[in-house]
Design a protein around this motif. Structure first.
Motif, PDB file in Angstrom:
ATOM      1  N   ALA A 180       6.052  -8.078  -9.189  1.00 41.26           N
ATOM      2  CA  ALA A 180       5.308  -8.919 -10.129  1.00 41.26           C
ATOM      3  C   ALA A 180       4.885 -10.238  -9.471  1.00 41.26           C
ATOM      4  O   ALA A 180       3.746 -10.687  -9.620  1.00 41.26           O
ATOM      5  N   PHE A 181       5.795 -10.836  -8.705  1.00 42.09           N
ATOM      6  CA  PHE A 181       5.457 -12.088  -8.022  1.00 42.09           C
ATOM      7  C   PHE A 181       4.417 -11.873  -6.928  1.00 42.09           C
ATOM      8  O   PHE A 181       3.602 -12.753  -6.648  1.00 42.09           O
ATOM      9  N   SER A 182       4.444 -10.682  -6.308  1.00 44.71           N
ATOM     10  CA  SER A 182       3.453 -10.376  -5.277  1.00 44.71           C
ATOM     11  C   SER A 182       2.047 -10.348  -5.866  1.00 44.71           C
ATOM     12  O   SER A 182       1.082 -10.683  -5.187  1.00 44.71           O
ATOM     13  N   VAL A 183       1.925  -9.951  -7.150  1.00 48.88           N
ATOM     14  CA  VAL A 183       0.614  -9.970  -7.816  1.00 48.88           C
ATOM     15  C   VAL A 183       0.058 -11.393  -7.774  1.00 48.88           C
ATOM     16  O   VAL A 183      -1.086 -11.627  -7.389  1.00 48.88           O
ATOM     17  N   PHE A 184       0.916 -12.377  -8.121  1.00 48.34           N
ATOM     18  CA  PHE A 184       0.481 -13.778  -8.103  1.00 48.34           C
ATOM     19  C   PHE A 184       0.157 -14.235  -6.686  1.00 48.34           C
ATOM     20  O   PHE A 184      -0.804 -14.974  -6.474  1.00 48.34           O
ATOM     21  N   ALA A 185       0.974 -13.797  -5.725  1.00 45.67           N
ATOM     22  CA  ALA A 185       0.740 -14.195  -4.336  1.00 45.67           C
ATOM     23  C   ALA A 185      -0.637 -13.719  -3.869  1.00 45.67           C
ATOM     24  O   ALA A 185      -1.388 -14.479  -3.252  1.00 45.67           O
ATOM     25  N   PHE A 186      -1.002 -12.476  -4.203  1.00 39.38           N
ATOM     26  CA  PHE A 186      -2.308 -11.946  -3.787  1.00 39.38           C
ATOM     27  C   PHE A 186      -3.444 -12.590  -4.587  1.00 39.38           C
ATOM     28  O   PHE A 186      -4.539 -12.797  -4.065  1.00 39.38           O
ATOM     29  N   LEU A 187      -3.195 -12.919  -5.854  1.00 37.81           N
ATOM     30  CA  LEU A 187      -4.194 -13.631  -6.668  1.00 37.81           C
ATOM     31  C   LEU A 187      -4.495 -14.987  -6.034  1.00 37.81           C
ATOM     32  O   LEU A 187      -5.646 -15.397  -5.928  1.00 37.81           O
ATOM     33  N   TYR A 188      -3.444 -15.652  -5.621  1.00 39.34           N
ATOM     34  CA  TYR A 188      -3.554 -16.967  -5.006  1.00 39.34           C
ATOM     35  C   TYR A 188      -4.403 -16.905  -3.745  1.00 39.34           C
ATOM     36  O   TYR A 188      -5.180 -17.807  -3.446  1.00 39.34           O
ATOM     37  N   GLU A 189      -4.262 -15.796  -3.005  1.00 41.81           N
ATOM     38  CA  GLU A 189      -5.048 -15.616  -1.790  1.00 41.81           C
ATOM     39  C   GLU A 189      -6.439 -15.042  -2.067  1.00 41.81           C
ATOM     40  O   GLU A 189      -7.191 -14.775  -1.141  1.00 41.81           O
ATOM     41  N   LYS A 190      -6.731 -14.790  -3.352  1.00 39.88           N
ATOM     42  CA  LYS A 190      -7.994 -14.179  -3.769  1.00 39.88           C
ATOM     43  C   LYS A 190      -8.220 -12.834  -3.085  1.00 39.88           C
ATOM     44  O   LYS A 190      -9.341 -12.455  -2.768  1.00 39.88           O
ATOM     45  N   THR A 221      -1.183  -3.769  -6.081  1.00 45.52           N
ATOM     46  CA  THR A 221       0.134  -4.214  -6.511  1.00 45.52           C
ATOM     47  C   THR A 221       0.345  -3.936  -8.000  1.00 45.52           C
ATOM     48  O   THR A 221       1.442  -3.556  -8.420  1.00 45.52           O
ATOM     49  N   LEU A 222      -0.739  -4.100  -8.795  1.00 43.75           N
ATOM     50  CA  LEU A 222      -0.636  -3.803 -10.233  1.00 43.75           C
ATOM     51  C   LEU A 222      -0.354  -2.318 -10.458  1.00 43.75           C
ATOM     52  O   LEU A 222       0.358  -1.950 -11.398  1.00 43.75           O
ATOM     53  N   VAL A 223      -0.904  -1.454  -9.586  1.00 44.43           N
ATOM     54  CA  VAL A 223      -0.624  -0.013  -9.699  1.00 44.43           C
ATOM     55  C   VAL A 223       0.877   0.237  -9.501  1.00 44.43           C
ATOM     56  O   VAL A 223       1.520   0.932 -10.297  1.00 44.43           O
ATOM     57  N   LEU A 266       0.838  -1.205   0.000  1.00 39.68           N
ATOM     58  CA  LEU A 266       0.000   0.000   0.000  1.00 39.68           C
ATOM     59  C   LEU A 266       0.878   1.261   0.000  1.00 39.68           C
ATOM     60  O   LEU A 266       0.663   2.180  -0.808  1.00 39.68           O
ATOM     61  N   LEU A 267       1.880   1.277   0.883  1.00 40.70           N
ATOM     62  CA  LEU A 267       2.718   2.471   1.004  1.00 40.70           C
ATOM     63  C   LEU A 267       3.659   2.631  -0.187  1.00 40.70           C
ATOM     64  O   LEU A 267       4.114   3.738  -0.476  1.00 40.70           O
ATOM     65  N   GLU A 268       3.925   1.523  -0.897  1.00 42.99           N
ATOM     66  CA  GLU A 268       4.779   1.631  -2.078  1.00 42.99           C
ATOM     67  C   GLU A 268       4.121   2.458  -3.183  1.00 42.99           C
ATOM     68  O   GLU A 268       4.810   3.026  -4.029  1.00 42.99           O
ATOM     69  N   ILE A 269       2.793   2.508  -3.182  1.00 38.64           N
ATOM     70  CA  ILE A 269       2.131   3.386  -4.149  1.00 38.64           C
ATOM     71  C   ILE A 269       2.586   4.822  -3.889  1.00 38.64           C
ATOM     72  O   ILE A 269       2.957   5.551  -4.810  1.00 38.64           O
ATOM     73  N   ALA A 270       2.619   5.211  -2.594  1.00 39.89           N
ATOM     74  CA  ALA A 270       3.067   6.558  -2.234  1.00 39.89           C
ATOM     75  C   ALA A 270       4.543   6.763  -2.542  1.00 39.89           C
ATOM     76  O   ALA A 270       4.933   7.777  -3.129  1.00 39.89           O
ATOM     77  N   THR A 271       5.397   5.761  -2.188  1.00 42.92           N
ATOM     78  CA  THR A 271       6.839   5.974  -2.382  1.00 42.92           C
ATOM     79  C   THR A 271       7.231   5.971  -3.865  1.00 42.92           C
ATOM     80  O   THR A 271       8.097   6.734  -4.260  1.00 42.92           O
ATOM     81  N   THR A 272       6.556   5.127  -4.691  1.00 44.22           N
ATOM     82  CA  THR A 272       6.952   5.111  -6.114  1.00 44.22           C
ATOM     83  C   THR A 272       6.498   6.399  -6.816  1.00 44.22           C
ATOM     84  O   THR A 272       7.255   6.956  -7.611  1.00 44.22           O
ATOM     85  N   ILE A 273       5.287   6.885  -6.487  1.00 44.60           N
ATOM     86  CA  ILE A 273       4.859   8.162  -7.073  1.00 44.60           C
ATOM     87  C   ILE A 273       5.819   9.264  -6.619  1.00 44.60           C
ATOM     88  O   ILE A 273       6.305  10.057  -7.422  1.00 44.60           O
ATOM     89  N   GLY A 274       6.142   9.258  -5.311  1.00 45.23           N
ATOM     90  CA  GLY A 274       7.089  10.237  -4.772  1.00 45.23           C
ATOM     91  C   GLY A 274       8.440  10.148  -5.470  1.00 45.23           C
ATOM     92  O   GLY A 274       9.039  11.164  -5.820  1.00 45.23           O
TER      93      GLY A 274
END
Lengths: 280, 131
Positions: free
Chosen positions: B99-109, B117-119, A81-89
């Motif tokens: 990128a791998f975290s996207v799969f990890a969260f998909l796996y957990e639904k 994470t995609l953002v 969640l916080l990485e959204i803030a740090t990457t935009i920053g």
């Protein structure tokens, strides 16, 4: 001082090795001294120095990640969640880095260094972990648990918007100065979000690499990342910090911490002076 | 009680995925060190006695500023470009983790975190490819 490549690379490797070693031993991180080392001691343009420093920050953060994961302290949801803030920053910081004058960047760098030296000279007070959570934190599924003496203890999360804002600032500083800004990240999670000490430290390390990668892409396109310069710095800091982590064990060398804080403070004053007089 | 056991397994799985990602990062860092050392051995000896110039910023040549440029140059056996490939791998390492975290969260639904994470991944790709 006219050095040949062999001398330049050798001295740089030795300096980076010392920085990585002291950084790991004192817990202050070696990345923060790379830019002053390159600009003040080796006379490197601050733009090349920032490029090499960012790459080094990614290397040390990624290299340490598996150890932190094993300990089970970091909170990936908070981190993501916080990485959204740090990457935009970080993208904003990298953009600012392209339009601000190098002298001005050097002065900001010095001020951030003074603040880091001040923070690291004070002991961090461990507050009792929060047991309640804000409704926003609950909706985002941020509260979790962490191991204390072998048992999982639940903790709550507070002030998500304030933490998010501070993380944005940490990202801007990281992108502008080529540092991990772990100090600001820990501050945001410790003080604003009331996370336990170990969770904030490890989650911060989890985020540093991703934040640095966000601005490193921009700097790569701008031609700030030089392979010949980055090579001895990355290898030196990696070797130094791995050795430091091995030597460290469980003790916390107080005297060394004070000495390293003084070194950082002197480098900070030098950065501000050189920036103000237009030498950087 | 059954629910508690269920949540423990999912926590265990989550931890296993994280552990895998942690090891992946370490492998990337080790690969980077190998690539950088190989590249350095290829080009350093020929320039050992020349003087470096970093006091004035001129910027890297165009071939060293983009993913395609660096890889293309490295394939010709240019040691300096091989070192730069190592630097590129380092920049890619945290991106791989996300990128791998996207799969990890998909796996957990956990679809909210798949989107978040995609953002982050989108911002990182924007920086690397278009920045």
């Amino acid at each position: 001082m006219h050095l040949t490549i062999i001398q330049f690379t050798g001295f740089l490797f030795a300096g980076a090795l010392a920085a990585g070693f002291l950084g790991a031993l004192t817990g202050l991180g070696g990345g923060v001294v790379i830019v002053p080392l390159l600009t003040i001691v080796f006379g490197v343009d601050i733009r090349y120095a920032i490029g090499a420093s960012l790459i080094t920050v990614i290397a040390t953060s990624s290299g340490a990640a598996s150890a932190y994961v094993r300990e089970g302290y970091s909170n990936i949801r908070i981190g993501m969640l916080l990485e959204i803030a740090t990457t935009i920053g970080a993208l904003v910081g990298a953009y600012l880095g392209g339009i601000l004058s190098p002298s001005f960047i050097a002065i900001i760098f010095g001020l951030v260094l003074v603040y880091s030296a001040y923070l690291s000279s004070r002991p961090r007070a461990e507050h009792a972990p929060a047991h309640t959570s804000d409704s926003l934190a609950l909706r985002l599924k941020l509260p979790s648990s962490y191991p204390v003496k072998g048992e999982m203890v639940d903790y709550g999360v507070h002030n998500v918007p304030a933490g998010f804002g501070l993380m944005g600032l940490a990202g801007v500083l990281s992108g502008l100065l080529g540092i991990g800004s772990g100090a600001v990240k820990v501050l945001a999670m410790d003080h604003a979000m009331k996370l336990p000490f170990k969770v904030s430290t490890t989650t911060s390390n989890f985020m540093i690499g991703v934040t640095a990668a966000a601005s490193a892409g921009v700097y790569l396109h701008r031609g700030y990342i030089d392979p010949l310069l980055a090579m001895p710095v990355v290898l030196g800091v990696l070797a130094g910090s791995l050795t430091g982590a091995k030597v460290l064990g469980r003790s916390s060398p107080k005297l060394l911490r004070i000495v390293f804080s003084i070194v950082i403070f002197v480098l900070a004053i030098e950065m501000i002076y050189n920036g103000a007089t237009g030498r950087i | 009680m059954a629910q508690l056991a269920g949540s423990k397994t999912s926590e265990h799985r989550e931890h296993a995925i994280e552990q895998f990602i942690g090891n992946l990062l370490r492998v990337c860092v080790i690969a980077t060190v190998v690539i950088v050392v190989v590249g350095g051995i290829l080009f350093l000896p020929s320039i050992l006695w020349t003087a470096p110039s970093y006091s004035k910023f001129v910027g890297e040549p165009a071939a060293f500023r983009s993913v395609a440029g660096i890889l293309g140059q490295a394939l010709t056996g240019d040691g300096r470009a091989i070192v730069q490939t190592g630097m590129l791998l380092l920049v890619l390492t945290p991106i791989l983790r996300v990128a791998f975290s996207v799969f990890a969260f998909l796996y957990e639904k956990d679809y909210l975190y798949v989107v978040l994470t995609l953002v982050v991944l989108g911002l990182l790709m924007f920086s690397l490819l278009a920045g």
